[in-house]
Design a protein around this motif. Structure first.
Motif, short mmCIF file in Angstrom:
data_model
loop_
_atom_site.label_atom_id
_atom_site.label_comp_id
_atom_site.label_asym_id
_atom_site.label_seq_id
_atom_site.Cartn_x
_atom_site.Cartn_y
_atom_site.Cartn_z
N SER A 147 0.85 -1.18 0.00
CA SER A 147 0.00 0.00 0.00
C SER A 147 0.89 1.24 0.00
O SER A 147 2.10 1.15 0.24
CB SER A 147 -0.91 0.01 1.24
N HIS A 156 0.05 -3.50 4.90
CA HIS A 156 -1.15 -3.00 5.55
C HIS A 156 -2.45 -3.63 5.04
O HIS A 156 -3.51 -3.36 5.60
CB HIS A 156 -1.24 -1.47 5.38
N ARG A 157 -2.37 -4.44 4.00
CA ARG A 157 -3.56 -5.15 3.55
C ARG A 157 -3.55 -6.56 4.11
O ARG A 157 -2.55 -7.26 3.99
CB ARG A 157 -3.62 -5.20 2.02
N GLY A 208 -2.62 -7.10 8.49
CA GLY A 208 -2.91 -5.76 8.00
C GLY A 208 -2.97 -4.77 9.15
O GLY A 208 -2.97 -5.13 10.33
N PRO A 267 -6.95 2.31 8.16
CA PRO A 267 -6.37 2.67 6.85
C PRO A 267 -5.55 3.95 6.96
O PRO A 267 -6.04 4.97 7.41
CB PRO A 267 -7.60 2.86 5.96
N SER A 298 -5.13 4.59 -0.61
CA SER A 298 -4.99 3.33 -1.34
C SER A 298 -5.56 2.17 -0.54
O SER A 298 -5.78 1.08 -1.08
CB SER A 298 -3.52 3.07 -1.66
N GLU A 299 -5.81 2.38 0.76
CA GLU A 299 -6.39 1.34 1.62
C GLU A 299 -7.88 1.55 1.84
O GLU A 299 -8.48 0.88 2.70
CB GLU A 299 -5.68 1.34 2.97
N HIS A 346 -9.92 -1.59 1.91
CA HIS A 346 -9.51 -2.69 2.77
C HIS A 346 -10.50 -2.86 3.91
O HIS A 346 -10.96 -1.88 4.51
CB HIS A 346 -8.13 -2.42 3.38
N LYS A 354 -10.46 -3.76 7.51
CA LYS A 354 -9.47 -3.93 8.58
C LYS A 354 -9.96 -4.98 9.58
O LYS A 354 -11.13 -5.01 9.96
CB LYS A 354 -9.21 -2.61 9.27
#
Length: 380
Positions: free
Chosen positions: A185, A216-217, A230, A234, A238-239, A242, A244
């Motif tokens: 990310s 982070h993903r 992850g 976020p 770009s996250e 995702h 979490k």
């Protein structure tokens, strides 16, 4: 054996000038609730506890409050390692005293890695802790010159765990690394300026579960039981998509793991809104953290003020069609997404009119990596 794996909290993070402490407090509160319900024997936190080597006081207080509720309040043991954002000495402070209370923290590499052994009805399970360390640090502390890059340094540290061939003992590893094939990310700090920072998954073949930090993903890393949990929140747009979560891991007597991601929703989401100004202003109001990608090709008066009437937590506006010279430009040439070495190579070529020589590139890399190490260690 039941344990929960999480990583990359980055307490004290600032996103586009906004302190995220309140949002991080909410996700840690929700993690406490998950721990109450799941009743694990161990919580494993695989690095990047803080966002920087010298964390702000509110981040330290937040971690102190969380650990008090979990270790003293719930009686759950906690294993934490330093990541590349953390100061090893700060993470490892008072570790010998804290171990008596069930809090196991490792910041620095040592000749014999920390091993915490817990028992269930099937017998013992060893939890090994390998904090993040640059190859140069591994060479210096362990005196092993084979640690040339991140993969060989990780092999050196794994070999110090004392695992014998044919050993059937169940083992869990906490490590902070970039495993080959992982999906990055934008919010992750590179582990190396030059050379490879990647580690092959086969380095971890001796373990029944590998609790990874850095990416982070949430994702697997070469095998289903090599996992990135992850980040808990976020930390870049770009996250935005995702989900979490933390990983709830249940290990049977043979070392097979059933892994269940448990979502940890935040107080606010990160969202990207794309469209023309007039259309966006008709959308429902939201206090989420927002990036707006404006499609308008004509000048927009007071875009920030007008958009914040709908999105008070608007953090960033992108105008995709605009560049410094007014021409279209691909995102791949965005200097904000270019590494240190590549930026310097481009700068040198612009100034000197020639390519950077390999010997000069090596010197640059040594200087920058030395600086990054000192910054991480907060050395004078």
């Amino acid at each position: 054996m039941r344990f929960i794996h999480t990583a990359d909290w980055h307490l004290g993070r600032i996103l586009f000038g906004v302190h995220l402490t309140d949002d991080q407090a909410v996700v840690l509160d929700r993690l406490v609730e998950v721990l109450k319900d799941a009743k694990p024997q161990m919580l494993v936190v695989s690095g990047d506890i803080y966002d920087r080597a010298v964390p702000p006081p509110e981040a330290v207080r937040l971690l102190d409050d969380f650990l008090g509720r979990v270790v003293s309040g719930l009686g759950i043991k906690v294993l934490m390692i330093a990541g590349n954002h953390d100061s090893p000495d700060r993470i490892g402070f008072a570790s010998k005293i804290l171990e008596a209370q069930g809090l196991f923290m490792r910041g620095s590499v040592s000749g014999k890695p920390l091993t915490v052994t817990l028992d269930d009805k099937h017998g013992p399970v060893d939890f090994h802790a390998l904090p993040y360390a640059e190859p140069s640090v591994v060479r210096e502390i362990l005196g092993d010159e084979s640690a040339k890059d991140h993969e060989s340094a990780m092999r050196v540290m794994v070999n110090r765990c004392g695992i014998e061939n044919g050993d059937k003992r169940r083992r869990v590893l906490a490590a902070h690394a970039f495993v080959a094939g992982g999906d990055e990310s934008e919010s992750e700090r590179p582990l190396a300026v030059g050379g490879s920072s990647m580690v092959s998954p086969n380095v971890f073949d001796s373990f029944n579960y590998v609790a990874l930090g850095h990416l982070h993903r949430p994702q697997t890393a070469g095998a289903d039981y090599f996992r990135y949990s992850g980040s808990l929140f976020p930390y870049s747009f770009s996250e935005a998509n995702h989900e979490k979560a933390v990983n709830l891991v249940e290990m049977d007597g043979q070392g097979h793991c059933r892994i269940t991601p448990v979502p940890i929703p935040g107080k606010r989401r990160l969202r990207i809104v794309t469209g023309f100004m007039d259309d966006i202003l008709t959308l429902p109001a939201s206090d989420d953290y927002i990036q707006v990608n404006l499609s308008d090709t004509t000048p927009v008066l007071d875009a920030l003020g007008r958009l914040r009437s709908v999105f008070p937590n608007l953090l960033h506006i992108e105008r995709p069609h605009l560049t410094w010279n007014g021409n279209a430009e691909s995102r791949s040439s965005d200097h904000r997404k270019t590494g240190h070495k590549e930026l310097f190579q481009s700068f040198y070529k612009d100034v000197c009119g020639e390519e950077l020589k390999p010997s000069m590139e090596e010197s640059y890399i040594r200087i920058i990596e030395g600086y990054m190490r000192k910054k991480r260690e907060v050395m004078p």
